[in-house]
Design a protein around this motif. Sequence first.
Motif, PDB file in Angstrom:
ATOM      1  N   UNK A   8       0.835  -1.187   0.000  1.00  0.00           N
ATOM      2  CA  UNK A   8       0.000   0.000   0.000  1.00  0.00           C
ATOM      3  C   UNK A   8       0.881   1.252   0.000  1.00  0.00           C
ATOM      4  N   UNK A   9       0.467   2.247  -0.734  1.00  0.00           N
ATOM      5  CA  UNK A   9       1.239   3.487  -0.780  1.00  0.00           C
ATOM      6  C   UNK A   9       1.202   4.188   0.579  1.00  0.00           C
ATOM      7  N   UNK A  10       2.348   4.724   1.003  1.00  0.00           N
ATOM      8  CA  UNK A  10       2.430   5.529   2.221  1.00  0.00           C
ATOM      9  C   UNK A  10       3.389   6.692   1.983  1.00  0.00           C
ATOM     10  N   UNK A  11       3.286   7.664   2.864  1.00  0.00           N
ATOM     11  CA  UNK A  11       4.102   8.871   2.705  1.00  0.00           C
ATOM     12  C   UNK A  11       5.536   8.606   3.140  1.00  0.00           C
ATOM     13  N   UNK A  12       6.477   9.087   2.365  1.00  0.00           N
ATOM     14  CA  UNK A  12       7.902   8.914   2.670  1.00  0.00           C
ATOM     15  C   UNK A  12       8.419  10.091   3.490  1.00  0.00           C
ATOM     16  N   UNK A  13       9.495   9.821   4.245  1.00  0.00           N
ATOM     17  CA  UNK A  13      10.143  10.903   4.991  1.00  0.00           C
ATOM     18  C   UNK A  13      10.874  11.818   4.012  1.00  0.00           C
ATOM     19  N   UNK A  14      10.784  13.137   4.262  1.00  0.00           N
ATOM     20  CA  UNK A  14      11.431  14.104   3.378  1.00  0.00           C
ATOM     21  C   UNK A  14      11.731  15.377   4.150  1.00  0.00           C
ATOM     22  N   UNK A  15      12.638  16.172   3.592  1.00  0.00           N
ATOM     23  CA  UNK A  15      12.987  17.476   4.159  1.00  0.00           C
ATOM     24  C   UNK A  15      12.940  18.526   3.053  1.00  0.00           C
ATOM     25  N   UNK A  16      12.932  19.788   3.487  1.00  0.00           N
ATOM     26  CA  UNK A  16      12.969  20.882   2.530  1.00  0.00           C
ATOM     27  C   UNK A  16      14.282  20.843   1.754  1.00  0.00           C
ATOM     28  N   UNK A  17      14.201  20.830   0.447  1.00  0.00           N
ATOM     29  CA  UNK A  17      15.388  20.697  -0.376  1.00  0.00           C
ATOM     30  C   UNK A  17      16.294  21.909  -0.338  1.00  0.00           C
ATOM     31  N   UNK A  18      15.726  23.081  -0.208  1.00  0.00           N
ATOM     32  CA  UNK A  18      16.536  24.296  -0.232  1.00  0.00           C
ATOM     33  C   UNK A  18      17.391  24.414   1.032  1.00  0.00           C
ATOM     34  N   UNK A  19      16.818  23.959   2.178  1.00  0.00           N
ATOM     35  CA  UNK A  19      17.604  23.973   3.406  1.00  0.00           C
ATOM     36  C   UNK A  19      18.799  23.049   3.316  1.00  0.00           C
ATOM     37  N   UNK A  20      18.607  21.846   2.798  1.00  0.00           N
ATOM     38  CA  UNK A  20      19.711  20.903   2.642  1.00  0.00           C
ATOM     39  C   UNK A  20      20.684  21.359   1.565  1.00  0.00           C
ATOM     40  N   UNK A  21      20.191  22.129   0.595  1.00  0.00           N
ATOM     41  CA  UNK A  21      21.101  22.670  -0.412  1.00  0.00           C
ATOM     42  C   UNK A  21      22.085  23.636   0.244  1.00  0.00           C
ATOM     43  N   UNK A  22      21.599  24.411   1.222  1.00  0.00           N
ATOM     44  CA  UNK A  22      22.489  25.295   1.967  1.00  0.00           C
ATOM     45  C   UNK A  22      23.501  24.521   2.793  1.00  0.00           C
TER      46      UNK A  22
END
Length: 284
Positions: free
Chosen positions: A6-20
């Motif tokens: 079953x589909x579930x939500x994956x863990x993620x972070x804001x990309x721009x913050x990690x780009x910094x």
Amino acid sequence: MQQAIQERQAWKMNGFGMLGVAAATFLLGFLFLLSELYFLGVVFFVVTGLIGPGFVMVQPNEARALIFFGKYAGSVRESGFFWVNPLTLKKRVSLRVRNFNSEKLKVNDAAGNPIIIGAVVVWKVVDSAKALFDVDNYEEFVAIQSETAIRSLASRYPYDSHADDVPSLRGIDEVAETLKREVEERLEVAGVEVIEARISHLAYAPEIAQAMLRRQQAEAIIAARRKIVEGAVGMVESALARIEGENLLQLDEERKAAMVNNLLVALVAEGDVQPVINTGTLYS
């Protein structure tokens, strides 16, 4: 039996913050190298290299399914720029509405007549995990199962029917709903929702087209005649009942038969009926 994913939500972070963060580790590594602190410089460059693969961009109506060492880790459905586990594989799945136009299939209808039928199925993926992991190729699965459903539908209905209580393939709304339900049942395992399914082409096979056209015309004429006769008989019964009920005339059986004959001829005849005036029958 293996349980369906079953589909579930994956863990993620804001990309721009990690780009910094990635930019900062790269700069620190460069400064340590200039300071001849090579070990620390290499460490920060390695950290920067590990951060880089975690960036992912998700467009509207798109999902990214994440696979971590062979295990499903969730899906990212929200559009934007994110950072996820850099060690995961990121499989793209389109959630946009798509059309499947079937080939013109030659099948036999419920009466055994060869016909040519085609349909269009409007569909979209609603569960990215099922689409990727429960079937081998979900787009090919949609095509094959849709054509199978079309063949099954055609074999259960006649091409045409003049009876009101007998559905046919030319009954647009009922057949479309049946086709949509059958295709949806077949595609549920792939996480696909069917929005609409309709017949786009319907004809007799070329080898019987002319014969079936003549037969269809004959059946239509017979059905129309039957309706006309049924209506005429009802009108005659109503006329006789009213004449007898209001005592307008006293008719014996012979005269009733003559009146019924005359009324049926007048009501059923295709051309204009010429009246004949009888001046001697009633007073002879």
